[in-house]
Scaffold this active site. Structure first.
Site, mmCIF file in Angstrom:
data_model
loop_
_atom_site.group_PDB
_atom_site.id
_atom_site.type_symbol
_atom_site.label_atom_id
_atom_site.label_comp_id
_atom_site.label_asym_id
_atom_site.label_seq_id
_atom_site.Cartn_x
_atom_site.Cartn_y
_atom_site.Cartn_z
ATOM 1 N N HIS A 43 36.326 41.345 40.133
ATOM 2 C CA HIS A 43 37.475 40.618 40.666
ATOM 3 C C HIS A 43 37.025 39.239 41.145
ATOM 4 O O HIS A 43 35.832 38.968 41.269
ATOM 5 C CB HIS A 43 38.040 41.346 41.892
ATOM 6 C CG HIS A 43 38.421 42.760 41.685
ATOM 7 N ND1 HIS A 43 39.721 43.163 41.490
ATOM 8 C CD2 HIS A 43 37.686 43.904 41.685
ATOM 9 C CE1 HIS A 43 39.781 44.481 41.379
ATOM 10 N NE2 HIS A 43 38.552 44.959 41.487
ATOM 11 N N GLU A 87 34.165 42.072 44.241
ATOM 12 C CA GLU A 87 34.879 40.810 44.372
ATOM 13 C C GLU A 87 33.878 39.668 44.391
ATOM 14 O O GLU A 87 32.860 39.736 45.089
ATOM 15 C CB GLU A 87 35.672 40.767 45.684
ATOM 16 C CG GLU A 87 36.801 41.754 45.764
ATOM 17 C CD GLU A 87 38.098 41.265 45.143
ATOM 18 O OE1 GLU A 87 38.120 40.144 44.594
ATOM 19 O OE2 GLU A 87 39.085 42.005 45.216
ATOM 20 N N ASP A 133 42.278 37.556 37.467
ATOM 21 C CA ASP A 133 40.875 37.429 37.864
ATOM 22 C C ASP A 133 39.951 38.363 37.076
ATOM 23 O O ASP A 133 40.405 39.382 36.585
ATOM 24 C CB ASP A 133 40.732 37.686 39.378
ATOM 25 C CG ASP A 133 41.215 39.079 39.810
ATOM 26 O OD1 ASP A 133 42.361 39.429 39.482
ATOM 27 O OD2 ASP A 133 40.454 39.785 40.487
ATOM 28 N N HIS A 192 39.452 42.483 36.329
ATOM 29 C CA HIS A 192 40.743 42.924 36.859
ATOM 30 C C HIS A 192 41.880 42.522 35.918
ATOM 31 O O HIS A 192 42.824 43.282 35.711
ATOM 32 C CB HIS A 192 40.934 42.308 38.247
ATOM 33 C CG HIS A 192 41.932 43.019 39.089
ATOM 34 N ND1 HIS A 192 42.403 42.501 40.264
ATOM 35 C CD2 HIS A 192 42.559 44.211 38.951
ATOM 36 C CE1 HIS A 192 43.262 43.337 40.814
ATOM 37 N NE2 HIS A 192 43.383 44.384 40.031
#
Length: 189
Positions: free
Chosen positions: A36, A124, A173, A163
């Site tokens: 992500h 992330e 993303d 993602h």
């Protein structure tokens, strides 16, 4: 116990910040890595807003955008900051709440799979769709991915996705700024 944390699922190279947005994996399976990108406020890097979001402590008066997301209960296993610092919110043996409504073609099982949080790890990267990610982030991501490969035999380079690939109508993303070829090259080194 449902939220009991196993030290084996906490990466030694990451700073630990525990998120309450976690629960048990229904089958204990870890066989997918979802990458992500996040920046809070959007397009701004650094600060504590991402950690505040993942720990349900986002102050809505700090930025107008925060009021629209403060109600969310989300998390990721790891966050990799622009300087390469890794922050871990959820034990990788537990389920983080990162993929949302999504689906993924599992070639091994020859079927579409949903509820990806059940069997995936979410990482992330601090960033957005258009700003190039840093070399430090790619290096940290490669290290984290190798650590995950060593822990979970079902994970390999063919079981990594973005993602946007699993939620294409909702998410973009890590975006076109993410250099997949460079990341895979680092994984092989």
């Amino acid at each position: 116990m449902e939220n009991q944390q196993s030290p084996s699922g906490w990466w030694q190279s990451a700073r630990k910040v525990v998120s309450p947005n976690v629960d048990s994996r229904p089958d204990g399976e870890v066989s997918l890595l979802v990458i992500h990108a996040i920046s809070l406020p959007p397009g701004e890097f650094s600060g504590t807003a991402i950690e505040a979001l993942f720990t349900n402590q986002l102050a809505i008066d700090e930025h107008p955008f925060f009021a629209s997301i403060a109600h969310l209960r989300v998390s990721a296993h790891l966050l990799i900051r622009r300087d390469g610092e890794c922050v871990q919110f959820v034990d990788t043996d537990q389920r983080a709440w990162h993929a949302g409504r999504s689906c993924w073609w599992d070639a091994r099982q020859a079927m579409w799979r949903r509820t990806l949080n059940d069997f995936s790890v979410g990482i992330e990267l601090e960033g957005d769709d258009v700003t190039p990610f840093t070399k430090a982030q790619y290096l940290a991501l490669a290290l984290a991915t190798r650590w995950l490969f060593s822990r979970y035999p079902q994970l390999d380079s063919g079981r990594i996705t973005g993602h946007a690939h699993v939620a294409p109508l909702r998410k973009t993303d890590p975006g076109p700024a993410f250099d997949w070829a460079y990341f895979y090259r680092l994984l092989k080194e």
